[in-house]
Design an enzyme around this catalytic site. Structure first.
Site, PDB file in Angstrom:
ATOM      1  N   LEU A  44       0.819  -1.220   0.000  1.00  0.00           N
ATOM      2  CA  LEU A  44       0.000   0.000   0.000  1.00  0.00           C
ATOM      3  C   LEU A  44       0.846   1.259   0.000  1.00  0.00           C
ATOM      4  CD1 LEU A  44      -3.022  -1.047   2.181  1.00  0.00           C
ATOM      5  CD2 LEU A  44      -2.982  -0.465  -0.238  1.00  0.00           C
ATOM      6  N   GLY A  46       4.209   1.730  -0.977  1.00  0.00           N
ATOM      7  CA  GLY A  46       4.980   1.904  -2.209  1.00  0.00           C
ATOM      8  C   GLY A  46       4.087   2.000  -3.436  1.00  0.00           C
ATOM      9  N   SER A 285      -8.865 -10.711  13.090  1.00  0.00           N
ATOM     10  CA  SER A 285      -8.879  -9.252  13.119  1.00  0.00           C
ATOM     11  C   SER A 285      -9.371  -8.674  14.446  1.00  0.00           C
ATOM     12  CB  SER A 285      -9.795  -8.736  12.014  1.00  0.00           C
ATOM     13  OG  SER A 285     -10.039  -7.374  12.201  1.00  0.00           O
ATOM     14  N   ARG A 338      -4.013  -2.752  21.858  1.00  0.00           N
ATOM     15  CA  ARG A 338      -3.464  -4.097  21.687  1.00  0.00           C
ATOM     16  C   ARG A 338      -2.434  -4.473  22.745  1.00  0.00           C
ATOM     17  NH1 ARG A 338      -2.958  -3.803  15.107  1.00  0.00           N
ATOM     18  NH2 ARG A 338      -5.199  -3.834  14.808  1.00  0.00           N
ATOM     19  N   GLU A 454       5.171   0.770   6.740  1.00  0.00           N
ATOM     20  CA  GLU A 454       5.611   0.064   7.953  1.00  0.00           C
ATOM     21  C   GLU A 454       7.135   0.067   8.085  1.00  0.00           C
ATOM     22  OE1 GLU A 454       3.694  -3.734   8.616  1.00  0.00           O
ATOM     23  OE2 GLU A 454       5.013  -4.198  10.301  1.00  0.00           O
ATOM     24  N   ARG A 464       0.952   0.759  17.968  1.00  0.00           N
ATOM     25  CA  ARG A 464       0.071   1.251  16.897  1.00  0.00           C
ATOM     26  C   ARG A 464      -1.384   0.890  17.203  1.00  0.00           C
ATOM     27  NH1 ARG A 464      -2.415  -1.123  12.610  1.00  0.00           N
ATOM     28  NH2 ARG A 464      -1.186  -3.043  12.607  1.00  0.00           N
TER      29      ARG A 464
HETATM   30  C1  LIG Z   1      -2.719 -10.273   9.152  1.00  0.00           C
HETATM   31  C2  LIG Z   1      -2.594  -8.791   9.194  1.00  0.00           C
HETATM   32  C3  LIG Z   1      -3.718  -7.999   9.228  1.00  0.00           C
HETATM   33  C4  LIG Z   1      -3.598  -6.600   9.262  1.00  0.00           C
HETATM   34  N1  LIG Z   1      -4.742  -5.848   9.299  1.00  0.00           N
HETATM   35  C5  LIG Z   1      -4.619  -4.499   9.317  1.00  0.00           C
HETATM   36  C6  LIG Z   1      -5.783  -3.685   9.327  1.00  0.00           C
HETATM   37  O1  LIG Z   1      -6.911  -4.167   9.311  1.00  0.00           O
HETATM   38  N2  LIG Z   1      -5.617  -2.345   9.348  1.00  0.00           N
HETATM   39  C7  LIG Z   1      -4.386  -1.761   9.362  1.00  0.00           C
HETATM   40  O2  LIG Z   1      -4.306  -0.541   9.365  1.00  0.00           O
HETATM   41  N3  LIG Z   1      -3.270  -2.522   9.335  1.00  0.00           N
HETATM   42  C8  LIG Z   1      -3.359  -3.865   9.308  1.00  0.00           C
HETATM   43  N4  LIG Z   1      -2.226  -4.624   9.287  1.00  0.00           N
HETATM   44  C9  LIG Z   1      -0.919  -3.975   9.112  1.00  0.00           C
HETATM   45  C10 LIG Z   1      -0.756  -3.571   7.639  1.00  0.00           C
HETATM   46  O3  LIG Z   1      -1.312  -4.564   6.806  1.00  0.00           O
HETATM   47  C11 LIG Z   1       0.695  -3.387   7.228  1.00  0.00           C
HETATM   48  O4  LIG Z   1       1.361  -2.614   8.172  1.00  0.00           O
HETATM   49  C12 LIG Z   1       0.765  -2.677   5.901  1.00  0.00           C
HETATM   50  O5  LIG Z   1      -0.025  -3.313   4.931  1.00  0.00           O
HETATM   51  C13 LIG Z   1       2.203  -2.578   5.413  1.00  0.00           C
HETATM   52  O6  LIG Z   1       2.198  -1.984   4.137  1.00  0.00           O
HETATM   53  P1  LIG Z   1       3.537  -1.586   3.428  1.00  0.00           P
HETATM   54  O7  LIG Z   1       3.160  -1.062   2.089  1.00  0.00           O
HETATM   55  O8  LIG Z   1       4.336  -0.737   4.319  1.00  0.00           O
HETATM   56  O9  LIG Z   1       4.338  -2.962   3.264  1.00  0.00           O
HETATM   57  P2  LIG Z   1       3.940  -4.368   2.583  1.00  0.00           P
HETATM   58  O10 LIG Z   1       2.516  -4.490   2.238  1.00  0.00           O
HETATM   59  O11 LIG Z   1       4.542  -5.404   3.472  1.00  0.00           O
HETATM   60  O12 LIG Z   1       4.707  -4.357   1.221  1.00  0.00           O
HETATM   61  C14 LIG Z   1       6.094  -4.534   1.142  1.00  0.00           C
HETATM   62  C15 LIG Z   1       6.496  -4.486  -0.304  1.00  0.00           C
HETATM   63  O13 LIG Z   1       7.906  -4.462  -0.368  1.00  0.00           O
HETATM   64  C16 LIG Z   1       8.380  -5.441  -1.270  1.00  0.00           C
HETATM   65  N5  LIG Z   1       9.726  -5.792  -0.824  1.00  0.00           N
HETATM   66  C17 LIG Z   1      10.154  -6.072   0.431  1.00  0.00           C
HETATM   67  N6  LIG Z   1      11.473  -6.242   0.447  1.00  0.00           N
HETATM   68  C18 LIG Z   1      11.900  -6.057  -0.826  1.00  0.00           C
HETATM   69  C19 LIG Z   1      13.164  -6.090  -1.439  1.00  0.00           C
HETATM   70  N7  LIG Z   1      14.284  -6.305  -0.751  1.00  0.00           N
HETATM   71  N8  LIG Z   1      13.212  -5.888  -2.775  1.00  0.00           N
HETATM   72  C20 LIG Z   1      12.093  -5.644  -3.505  1.00  0.00           C
HETATM   73  N9  LIG Z   1      10.883  -5.570  -2.956  1.00  0.00           N
HETATM   74  C21 LIG Z   1      10.792  -5.781  -1.631  1.00  0.00           C
HETATM   75  C22 LIG Z   1       7.343  -6.530  -1.252  1.00  0.00           C
HETATM   76  O14 LIG Z   1       7.422  -7.285  -2.439  1.00  0.00           O
HETATM   77  C23 LIG Z   1       6.070  -5.676  -1.146  1.00  0.00           C
HETATM   78  O15 LIG Z   1       5.697  -5.226  -2.420  1.00  0.00           O
HETATM   79  C24 LIG Z   1      -2.330  -6.010   9.274  1.00  0.00           C
HETATM   80  C25 LIG Z   1      -1.190  -6.809   9.259  1.00  0.00           C
HETATM   81  C26 LIG Z   1      -1.322  -8.188   9.244  1.00  0.00           C
HETATM   82  C27 LIG Z   1      -0.097  -9.018   9.320  1.00  0.00           C
END
Ligand SMILES: Cc1cc2nc3c(=O)[nH]c(=O)nc-3n(C[C@H](O)[C@H](O)[C@H](O)COP(=O)(O)OP(=O)(O)OC[C@H]3O[C@@H](n4cnc5c(N)ncnc54)[C@H](O)[C@@H]3O)c2cc1C
Length: 671
Positions: A44, A46, A285, A338, A454, A464
């Site tokens: 989300l 990136g 959840s 939490r 994150e 959080r």
């Molecule tokens: C089960 C679960 C339920 C959740 N429910 C909620 C909710 O209801 N509400 C809420 O606010 N939050 C929720 N969270 C937290 C939230 O989902 C995450 O914090 C958030 O989606 C992280 O988004 P992000 O874009 O930072 O990273 P991510 O979605 O983890 O994306 C990381 C990206 O980086 C890429 N990547 C990583 N390392 C590399 C690398 N070295 N080279 C190339 N690409 C790489 C991956 O391919 C991916 O595209 C939940 C978390 C979990 C585990």
């Protein structure tokens, strides 16, 4: 003076962001076409950043290790996304969301960032609705809201239990428009293995094609890291199994400070661990706490009988149940934050009242909700004198509408019907509040290197609140970085393309290749998972829900020893020029083995309890709050930002002092 400059603008908190945006430098549309930006990670954070930057006219190269951005870990987010729209008319406002987030984070976040987050939260919902994200609606067609822990209003927008998936489809469709136009070049199945700096600025990355093993160089005027959290340092967590810290850790080793690594969220509502061979934990959840009540048996003999399989929860009379959250925290009840809910579950289970064979589970019970909703439905449908069975069935229908997919998931994993027996839950590692240190512009301590979502440390302090991660990731990507990055790139409009045939690229590529070759040639005797599991056990036992000086010192020494053994004895089968998942894991676990030690060092330094970081030495000794976590604002009202100096134990601490001008520092109470 601190080397950290947060770059928080002057002025009243509610005007800071607006005034700042009005004054920062911009890049004109024609010049944007000459500027390249690398976005690593298309979850989300990136994905939204890549789409918006390309929409603005920059040339974007985006990378993810999955086969599509649609599979980022963000897809797993279930419960919802916060925004201060006040659609429910229950008194919400930007200020209240700001206040709840700072308080929820136990006063360890930067006020100005959090206020901005609250301020843009409403825009996120508008943006996503415009993209067609199917948020739940009420009977009249308006967007519906529910409540999450630590707040007294309903401000969480949701799409059943699949909010992350729907939001990600929105961001992905926005990206796809730009992929089709050629403004985003998408590199699926590519892993960033290091960052390249030229004259101190981030100018590129080295990647490995995960299908062919090819090592590539990519250059740009700025690099954005949005690679998610590091919860898998615990081995078992609710994160996707691929989630890792490599990108964040590699930039740390190249000069980006790492902030508050010990701030981790242990989520109270996960499916309990079943044994030693498990490789993943599953979240139920937090939204379920809106309708489910948490309890354990009040009598130890009942708990023992349940643990031995001699008694069923439905056989325990109401007066012999302990709804311990409602008892201890009457104001917030089952919706305490939490960290508070997790510790309370641990306390009951440690005292022997756990409700499964391992003694590490509590009940989440929907029986009351079935009845409450059932009675309401009977009235709505004009059913006179409904039987108890009819009421329960009607109520179950409503619960199914709200959380059906979660109930189904639970039944598939546990093989018990949660409509008939209460769910069993237990805390598990879920989210990392710590991460790469960033200033108000979301820039790290390396010029031109940004960090979002994150992966960065900002906004959530030491804990959080539920549904705030999606809000932060999308705020960063859609509404913050696209403004702030212009201020930096305005200095680069005459730079021209960054060449990749330089000594800086040669050097980093060499480091990457040597490490890959090392793994493949080491021919040790133990698998990568062997070391990861051992690391996870030390982390959970000694750097988990409760921490103390002795255990933290032991953890640092034990992690170092595991790391040394890893480098001597790890075995990685296969070849470099092919798809090799063991090789991928080896690199990631090597980084976790360093990060884990810094994590313990940070926890040792912070001799206070705050948010998810609970130091046994720092608890309230007397009075109404006895036993609760005790923060120490005099000595610890700072962000710990660690500078890499070789061994994790040698990392140097820089403190960003936190100022609270708009919120009074108070001991948190949810009583
Ligand atoms: C089960 C679960 C339920 C959740 N429910 C909620 C909710 O209801 N509400 C809420 O606010 N939050 C929720 N969270 C937290 C939230 O989902 C995450 O914090 C958030 O989606 C992280 O988004 P992000 O874009 O930072 O990273 P991510 O979605 O983890 O994306 C990381 C990206 O980086 C890429 N990547 C990583 N390392 C590399 C690398 N070295 N080279 C190339 N690409 C790489 C991956 O391919 C991916 O595209 C939940 C978390 C979990 C585990």
């Amino acid at each position: 003076m601190s080397v950290l400059d947060s770059k928080v603008p002057e002025g009243p908190i509610k005007d800071k962001w607006t005034n700042y945006k009005n004054k920062i430098d911009l890049v004109n549309p024609a010049n944007k076409r000459n500027i390249d930006i690398i976005v690593v990670g298309t979850g989300l954070a990136g994905g939204s950043a890549a789409a918006t930057l390309a929409e603005q006219g920059y040339n974007v190269k985006a990378f993810c290790y999955q086969d599509s951005p649609r599979r980022a870990h963000s897809i797993a987010a279930q419960g919802g996304i916060n925004a201060s729209k006040n659609y429910m008319g229950d008194g919400d406002s930007d200020y209240r969301l700001f206040y709840d987030t700072v308080k929820g984070g136990d006063y360890r976040s930067r006020e100005a960032n959090v206020y901005r987050l609250a301020e843009v939260s409403g825009n996120i919902i508008d943006q996503c609705v415009a993209q067609g994200v199917p948020f739940a609606r009420d009977y009249g067609g308006l967007l519906d809201n529910r409540s999450f822990g630590g707040v007294l209003v309903s401000r969480t927008f949701y799409a059943k239990g699949q909010t992350g998936q729907q939001l990600l489809l929105g961001a992905y469709s926005a990206m796809n428009r730009q992929i089709a136009r050629g403004k985003i070049e998408m590199f699926n199945r590519h892993e960033m293995l290091d960052v390249v700096k030229v004259d101190g600025k981030a100018r590129g990355i080295i990647t490995r094609n995960l299908i062919t093993g090819e090592i590539d160089r990519h250059s740009a005027h700025a690099v954005i890291i949005a690679t998610g959290g590091y919860g898998n340092v615990y081995f078992l967590s609710t994160n996707a199994m691929g989630s890792n810290a490599t990108a964040a850790w590699k930039i740390h080793k190249k000069g980006a400070f790492f902030a508050n690594p010990c701030f981790t969220q242990i989520h109270p509502t996960c499916i309990p661990r079943s044994g030693d061979y498990q490789s993943k934990l599953t979240l139920m959840s937090e939204s379920l706490r809106n309708d489910g009540r948490i309890w354990v048996p009040a009598r130890i003999e009942d708990a023992k009988a349940i643990q031995q399989g001699k008694l069923r929860p439905t056989e325990i009379a109401e007066e012999h149940r302990d709804y311990y959250l409602e008892r201890r925290y009457p104001a917030f009840g089952n919706l305490v934050p939490r960290d508070v809910a997790s510790r309370a579950a641990k306390e009951r289970c440690d005292a022997g009242y756990g409700v499964n064979a391992t003694g590490e589970a509590v009940y989440l019970d929907f029986a009351f909700a079935f009845e409450r909703y059932g009675k309401e439905q009977a009235k709505i449908h004009g059913i006179k004198n409904p039987s108890k069975e009819e009421i329960i069935k009607l109520g179950q229908g409503i619960i199914e509408e709200k959380y059906g997919n979660l109930f189904q998931m639970y039944e598939k994993i546990i093989d018990e019907n949660p409509y008939e027996t209460p769910m069993m839950i237990y805390p598990a590692t879920h989210y990392t509040m710590g991460g790469v240190w960033v200033d108000y512009n979301l820039m790290t301590t390396v010029p031109g290197l940004y960090c979002l979502g994150e992966a960065n440390f900002s906004d959530h302090g030491a804990n959080r609140l539920g549904a705030s991660a999606l809000m932060q990731g999308l705020a960063d990507g859609y509404f913050v970085l696209p403004y702030t990055i212009g201020d930096y790139l305005s200095g680069d409009i005459r730079t021209g393309k960054i060449p990749t045939d330089s000594k800086e690229f040669d050097e980093v590529e060499k480091e990457v290749t040597e490490r890959i070759n090392f793994f493949l040639n080491n021919k040790g005797t133990k698998s990568v998972d062997h070391f990861h599991k051992r690391l996870g056990k030390v982390m959970w036992d000694k750097v988990g829900m409760a921490r103390n000086e002795k255990h933290l010192k032991e953890a640092m020494a034990e992690i170092k020893a595991i790391r040394e053994e890893f480098w001597k004895d790890v075995t990685v089968p296969g070849d470099a020029n092919e798809m090799n998942m063991e090789l991928e894991k080896a690199g990631r676990v090597a980084d976790f083995l360093e990060l884990g030690e810094l994590f313990a060092k940070d926890a040792l330094d912070r001799n206070e309890s705050c948010g998810g970081h609970y130091r046994e030495e720092s608890v309230v000794k007397e009075g109404e709050q006895k036993g609760e976590a005790l923060r120490n604002d005099t000595d610890f009202a700072y962000v710990s930002a660690w500078e890499y100096k070789g061994e994790p134990a040698d990392a140097v601490l820089h403190k960003e002092e936190l100022e609270f001008k708009d919120i009074e520092l108070k001991q948190r109470s949810y009583k």
